[in-house]
Motif scaffolding. Structure first.
Motif, short mmCIF file in Angstrom:
data_model
loop_
_atom_site.label_atom_id
_atom_site.label_comp_id
_atom_site.label_asym_id
_atom_site.label_seq_id
_atom_site.Cartn_x
_atom_site.Cartn_y
_atom_site.Cartn_z
N SER A 210 0.81 -1.22 0.00
CA SER A 210 0.00 0.00 0.00
C SER A 210 0.85 1.27 0.00
O SER A 210 0.32 2.36 -0.23
CB SER A 210 -0.92 0.00 1.22
OG SER A 210 -0.17 0.00 2.42
N ARG A 225 3.19 5.78 -7.01
CA ARG A 225 2.25 5.77 -5.90
C ARG A 225 1.24 4.64 -6.05
O ARG A 225 0.83 4.31 -7.17
CB ARG A 225 1.53 7.11 -5.83
CG ARG A 225 2.43 8.27 -5.43
CD ARG A 225 1.68 9.58 -5.41
NE ARG A 225 1.33 10.01 -6.76
CZ ARG A 225 0.65 11.11 -7.03
NH1 ARG A 225 0.22 11.89 -6.04
NH2 ARG A 225 0.36 11.45 -8.27
N ALA A 226 0.83 4.06 -4.94
CA ALA A 226 -0.20 3.02 -4.97
C ALA A 226 -1.57 3.66 -5.14
O ALA A 226 -1.83 4.76 -4.63
CB ALA A 226 -0.16 2.21 -3.68
N TYR A 227 -2.44 2.98 -5.86
CA TYR A 227 -3.83 3.42 -5.98
C TYR A 227 -4.64 2.75 -4.88
O TYR A 227 -4.56 1.53 -4.70
CB TYR A 227 -4.39 3.06 -7.36
CG TYR A 227 -3.64 3.70 -8.50
CD1 TYR A 227 -3.72 5.07 -8.72
CD2 TYR A 227 -2.83 2.95 -9.34
CE1 TYR A 227 -3.03 5.67 -9.75
CE2 TYR A 227 -2.13 3.53 -10.38
CZ TYR A 227 -2.23 4.90 -10.58
OH TYR A 227 -1.54 5.49 -11.60
N ARG A 228 -5.41 3.53 -4.17
CA ARG A 228 -6.16 3.00 -3.04
C ARG A 228 -7.32 2.15 -3.55
O ARG A 228 -8.14 2.60 -4.35
CB ARG A 228 -6.71 4.13 -2.18
CG ARG A 228 -7.49 3.65 -0.95
CD ARG A 228 -7.91 4.80 -0.06
NE ARG A 228 -6.74 5.51 0.46
CZ ARG A 228 -6.80 6.59 1.24
NH1 ARG A 228 -7.98 7.09 1.57
NH2 ARG A 228 -5.70 7.16 1.67
N GLU A 230 -10.94 0.18 -3.57
CA GLU A 230 -12.25 0.44 -2.98
C GLU A 230 -12.52 -0.50 -1.82
O GLU A 230 -13.22 -0.15 -0.87
CB GLU A 230 -13.33 0.28 -4.06
CG GLU A 230 -13.24 1.35 -5.16
CD GLU A 230 -14.32 1.18 -6.21
OE1 GLU A 230 -15.11 0.21 -6.10
OE2 GLU A 230 -14.37 2.01 -7.13
N VAL A 232 -10.46 -4.20 0.22
CA VAL A 232 -9.37 -5.16 0.23
C VAL A 232 -9.97 -6.55 0.44
O VAL A 232 -10.56 -6.83 1.47
CB VAL A 232 -8.35 -4.85 1.35
CG1 VAL A 232 -7.27 -5.93 1.40
CG2 VAL A 232 -7.72 -3.48 1.13
N THR A 268 -3.95 -3.16 -7.91
CA THR A 268 -5.04 -2.66 -7.06
C THR A 268 -6.36 -3.33 -7.41
O THR A 268 -7.12 -3.74 -6.54
CB THR A 268 -5.16 -1.13 -7.20
OG1 THR A 268 -4.05 -0.52 -6.56
CG2 THR A 268 -6.44 -0.62 -6.56
N GLU A 272 -8.92 -6.15 -5.12
CA GLU A 272 -10.33 -5.96 -4.84
C GLU A 272 -11.18 -7.22 -5.05
O GLU A 272 -12.39 -7.20 -4.81
CB GLU A 272 -10.88 -4.82 -5.69
CG GLU A 272 -10.27 -3.46 -5.34
CD GLU A 272 -10.72 -2.33 -6.26
OE1 GLU A 272 -10.48 -1.17 -5.92
OE2 GLU A 272 -11.31 -2.63 -7.33
N ARG A 291 -8.05 7.92 -10.47
CA ARG A 291 -7.42 7.95 -9.15
C ARG A 291 -6.13 8.78 -9.14
O ARG A 291 -5.79 9.35 -8.14
CB ARG A 291 -7.18 6.53 -8.66
CG ARG A 291 -8.50 5.76 -8.55
CD ARG A 291 -8.36 4.42 -7.90
NE ARG A 291 -9.62 3.68 -8.02
CZ ARG A 291 -9.85 2.49 -7.48
NH1 ARG A 291 -8.91 1.90 -6.75
NH2 ARG A 291 -11.00 1.89 -7.64
N MET A 295 -5.46 11.89 -6.50
CA MET A 295 -4.27 12.06 -5.67
C MET A 295 -3.61 13.40 -5.95
O MET A 295 -3.07 14.04 -5.07
CB MET A 295 -3.28 10.91 -5.92
CG MET A 295 -3.72 9.62 -5.26
SD MET A 295 -2.46 8.33 -5.29
CE MET A 295 -2.44 7.92 -7.01
#
Length: 298
Positions: A210, A225-228, A230, A232, A268, A272, A291, A295
């Motif tokens: 993450s 950068r990691a994409y968050r 929706e 996990v 990512t 999901e 995304r 950011m």
């Protein structure tokens, strides 16, 4: 026919034991990599694996999905047992069976631009095979297997004693933050990447879950950068999925940053849902476009 990417690795049989149930699944780097690659446009991909006749149903299912698979016979299939307690962070792992190592003569007729080696155990890929493949194309290596040794049935962490001899034949190396430290003794990303580059690696891919990822090449460190997500759901195979996206894009001529962002978005989406990545190119592009903008606003 020459392929753009050839992934080499054992498909595993995984026994997952939790307080609630015991489940049997197929896994391994090659399994997640191949399923992810089949979702991408014009991938021109081939999987080379080795497993016992009793587990050939996994290959039959992959071929039915259109995945090009070459299978070398093995007396056994790699068989992992992963036992979890009430706390999912507490895991004990055993190897109940090992497949035969890959051999040089098996790969004489196989041609590809990039060979991605998905190591699971330290003896999967002998030194002479890695050296031989480096004469045929670009060698990409996921190091995880070289840092595992089997003592009886127990899996133990270990250093890779002949790393400096073999890494000079590796063009692209994938490690996580723990593997980076074990290999180099460095905890700082740039220092570790520089050390690996000194040993001969051209592109060092360091994943930190993450926290994102870093790619070091040509004396430059690129942060991705990691994409968050929706939600996990299942982290198994995320690193394999990352490398699927990264090598796919590099084979298409993308820059390191473009390939890294694509790989991050792809992993990512895999996070999901359960099992291998099953999204589309449009899903990946949507994650990157939307995304990344979110950011940037922050």
């Amino acid at each position: 026919m020459n392929k753009k990417i050839c992934c080499i690795g054992h498909i595993t049989l995984d026994k997952i034991i939790t307080p609630e149930a015991t489940t049997y699944l197929n896994g391994g780097t090659s399994y997640y990599f191949a399923h992810g690659m089949r979702q991408l446009e014009n991938a021109n991909f081939q999987l080379v694996t080795s497993l016992a006749e009793t587990e050939m149903n996994a290959v039959d299912e992959m071929r039915a999905k259109g995945i090009d698979v070459i299978v070398f016979p093995s007396e056994h299939t790699v068989y992992f047992e992963n036992k979890y307690g009430a706390n999912q962070d507490n895991r004990t792992q055993r190897v109940l069976a090992k497949a035969d190592p890959f051999k040089v003569d098996q790969f004489i007729p196989i041609k590809a631009d990039i060979y991605h080696l998905g190591s699971l155990l330290a003896d999967d890929f002998p030194f002479e095979l890695v050296r031989y493949l480096s004469t045929k194309g670009i060698v990409s290596l996921d190091v995880q297997g070289y840092l595992r040794k089997v003592n009886g049935e127990n899996v133990e962490a270990c250093d890779w004693t002949w790393k400096r001899e073999i890494l000079k034949y590796v063009d692209i190396l994938k490690v996580n933050e723990h593997e980076m430290y074990v290999l180099t003794g460095e905890t700082e990303v740039r220092k570790a990447a520089e050390r690996l580059a000194e040993w001969g690696v051209h592109e060092v891919v360091i994943t930190e879950g993450s926290l994102g990822s870093f790619i070091y090449a040509n004396n430059k460190l690129v942060e991705i950068r990691a994409y968050r997500p929706e939600k996990v759901v299942d982290a198994t195979g995320c690193g394999d999925t990352y490398m699927t996206g990264y090598l796919y894009m590099r084979a298409q001529g993308a820059s390191i940053r473009e390939a890294g962002c694509f790989a991050a978005a792809m992993s990512t989406l895999k996070l999901e849902g359960f099992g291998p990545f099953n999204g589309t190119m449009e899903d990946i592009r949507r994650i990157i476009d939307y995304r990344e903008l979110q950011m940037d606003v922050k």
